[in-house]
Design a protein around this motif. Structure first.
Motif, PDB file in Angstrom:
ATOM      1  N   LEU A  54      -5.624 -14.566   2.714  1.00 23.02           N
ATOM      2  CA  LEU A  54      -5.057 -14.369   1.392  1.00 23.02           C
ATOM      3  C   LEU A  54      -3.638 -13.824   1.523  1.00 23.02           C
ATOM      4  N   SER A  55      -2.778 -14.240   0.602  1.00 20.15           N
ATOM      5  CA  SER A  55      -1.409 -13.744   0.551  1.00 20.15           C
ATOM      6  C   SER A  55      -1.127 -13.149  -0.816  1.00 20.15           C
ATOM      7  N   CYS A  56      -0.320 -12.116  -0.834  1.00 19.90           N
ATOM      8  CA  CYS A  56       0.106 -11.493  -2.085  1.00 19.90           C
ATOM      9  C   CYS A  56       1.619 -11.348  -2.030  1.00 19.90           C
ATOM     10  N   ALA A  57       2.298 -12.162  -2.822  1.00 15.05           N
ATOM     11  CA  ALA A  57       3.757 -12.125  -2.857  1.00 15.05           C
ATOM     12  C   ALA A  57       4.208 -11.243  -4.022  1.00 15.05           C
ATOM     13  N   ALA A  58       5.046 -10.262  -3.712  1.00 11.59           N
ATOM     14  CA  ALA A  58       5.536  -9.333  -4.724  1.00 11.59           C
ATOM     15  C   ALA A  58       6.936  -9.723  -5.176  1.00 11.59           C
ATOM     16  N   SER A  59       7.218  -9.458  -6.452  1.00  9.62           N
ATOM     17  CA  SER A  59       8.542  -9.780  -6.992  1.00  9.62           C
ATOM     18  C   SER A  59       9.548  -8.662  -6.718  1.00  9.62           C
ATOM     19  N   ALA A  60       9.072  -7.591  -6.108  1.00 10.72           N
ATOM     20  CA  ALA A  60       9.944  -6.480  -5.752  1.00 10.72           C
ATOM     21  C   ALA A  60       9.748  -6.121  -4.289  1.00 10.72           C
ATOM     22  N   ALA A  61      10.690  -5.407  -3.758  1.00 14.47           N
ATOM     23  CA  ALA A  61      10.585  -4.989  -2.366  1.00 14.47           C
ATOM     24  C   ALA A  61       9.351  -4.122  -2.169  1.00 14.47           C
ATOM     25  N   ILE A  62       8.501  -4.493  -1.225  1.00 13.91           N
ATOM     26  CA  ILE A  62       7.224  -3.797  -1.098  1.00 13.91           C
ATOM     27  C   ILE A  62       7.361  -2.418  -0.469  1.00 13.91           C
ATOM     28  N   PHE A  63       8.527  -2.136   0.117  1.00 17.07           N
ATOM     29  CA  PHE A  63       8.684  -0.771   0.639  1.00 17.07           C
ATOM     30  C   PHE A  63       8.800   0.245  -0.500  1.00 17.07           C
ATOM     31  N   ARG A  64       8.899  -0.261  -1.738  1.00 14.34           N
ATOM     32  CA  ARG A  64       8.897   0.633  -2.900  1.00 14.34           C
ATOM     33  C   ARG A  64       7.525   1.242  -3.147  1.00 14.34           C
ATOM     34  N   PHE A  65       6.496   0.602  -2.625  1.00 14.84           N
ATOM     35  CA  PHE A  65       5.138   1.007  -2.969  1.00 14.84           C
ATOM     36  C   PHE A  65       4.561   1.941  -1.915  1.00 14.84           C
ATOM     37  N   ASN A  66       3.948   3.020  -2.393  1.00 16.19           N
ATOM     38  CA  ASN A  66       3.302   3.958  -1.478  1.00 16.19           C
ATOM     39  C   ASN A  66       2.138   3.300  -0.767  1.00 16.19           C
ATOM     40  N   SER A  69      -2.340  -6.769   6.492  1.00 18.64           N
ATOM     41  CA  SER A  69      -1.031  -6.642   7.136  1.00 18.64           C
ATOM     42  C   SER A  69       0.043  -6.921   6.097  1.00 18.64           C
ATOM     43  N   ARG A  70       1.270  -6.652   6.460  1.00 17.17           N
ATOM     44  CA  ARG A  70       2.356  -6.906   5.523  1.00 17.17           C
ATOM     45  C   ARG A  70       3.605  -7.368   6.255  1.00 17.17           C
ATOM     46  N   ASP A  71       4.402  -8.143   5.541  1.00 12.19           N
ATOM     47  CA  ASP A  71       5.690  -8.619   6.039  1.00 12.19           C
ATOM     48  C   ASP A  71       6.731  -8.128   5.043  1.00 12.19           C
ATOM     49  N   ILE A  72       7.437  -7.064   5.408  1.00 10.49           N
ATOM     50  CA  ILE A  72       8.397  -6.462   4.487  1.00 10.49           C
ATOM     51  C   ILE A  72       9.521  -7.429   4.164  1.00 10.49           C
ATOM     52  N   ALA A  73       9.931  -8.209   5.138  1.00  9.02           N
ATOM     53  CA  ALA A  73      11.034  -9.151   4.905  1.00  9.02           C
ATOM     54  C   ALA A  73      10.669 -10.198   3.862  1.00  9.02           C
TER      55      ALA A  73
END
Length: 115
Positions: free
Chosen positions: A20-32, A70-74
């Motif tokens: 599964l993938s979850c694409a965010a419309s904002a930079a994910i480093f914003r989220f705790n 896992s996450r891909d910040i880029a």
């Protein structure tokens, strides 16, 4: 307004895998913290896997050793690799993101494990 868009759900046989993938419309480093929840008919939504800003993870006991978050910040994307799927994993899976001020949810992606 932050949007979370899940993808990758579908029908899979027992023992199979899905990512599964979850694409965010904002930079994910914003989220705790970001994570995956699931809900099946007649049951409460439950936390499946979570990952913190410091890359700490935790998992639902029944998925430990089978699922990996896992996450891909880029790419502003969080993933859930699901292996050795079982019929009891059948549910709608939701992406969640938590910042200091708000919580965000995706629309959900259905996963069906059946032969």
């Amino acid at each position: 307004q932050v949007q979370l868009v899940e993808s990758g759900g579908g029908l899979v046989q027992p023992g199979g895998s899905l990512r599964l993938s979850c694409a965010a419309s904002a930079a994910i480093f914003r989220f705790n913290r970001m994570g995956w929840y699931r809900q099946s008919p007649g049951k409460e939504r439950e936390s499946v896997a979570r990952i913190t800003l410091g890359d700490n993870t935790d998992y639902l006991d029944s998925v430990k050793g089978r699922f990996t978050i896992s996450r891909d910040i880029a790419k502003n994307t969080v993933y859930l690799q699901m292996n050795s799927l079982k019929s009891e994993d059948t549910a709608t899976y939701y992406c969640h993101a938590q910042s200091i001020t708000a919580d965000y949810w995706g629309q959900g992606t259905p996963v069906t494990v059946s032969s």
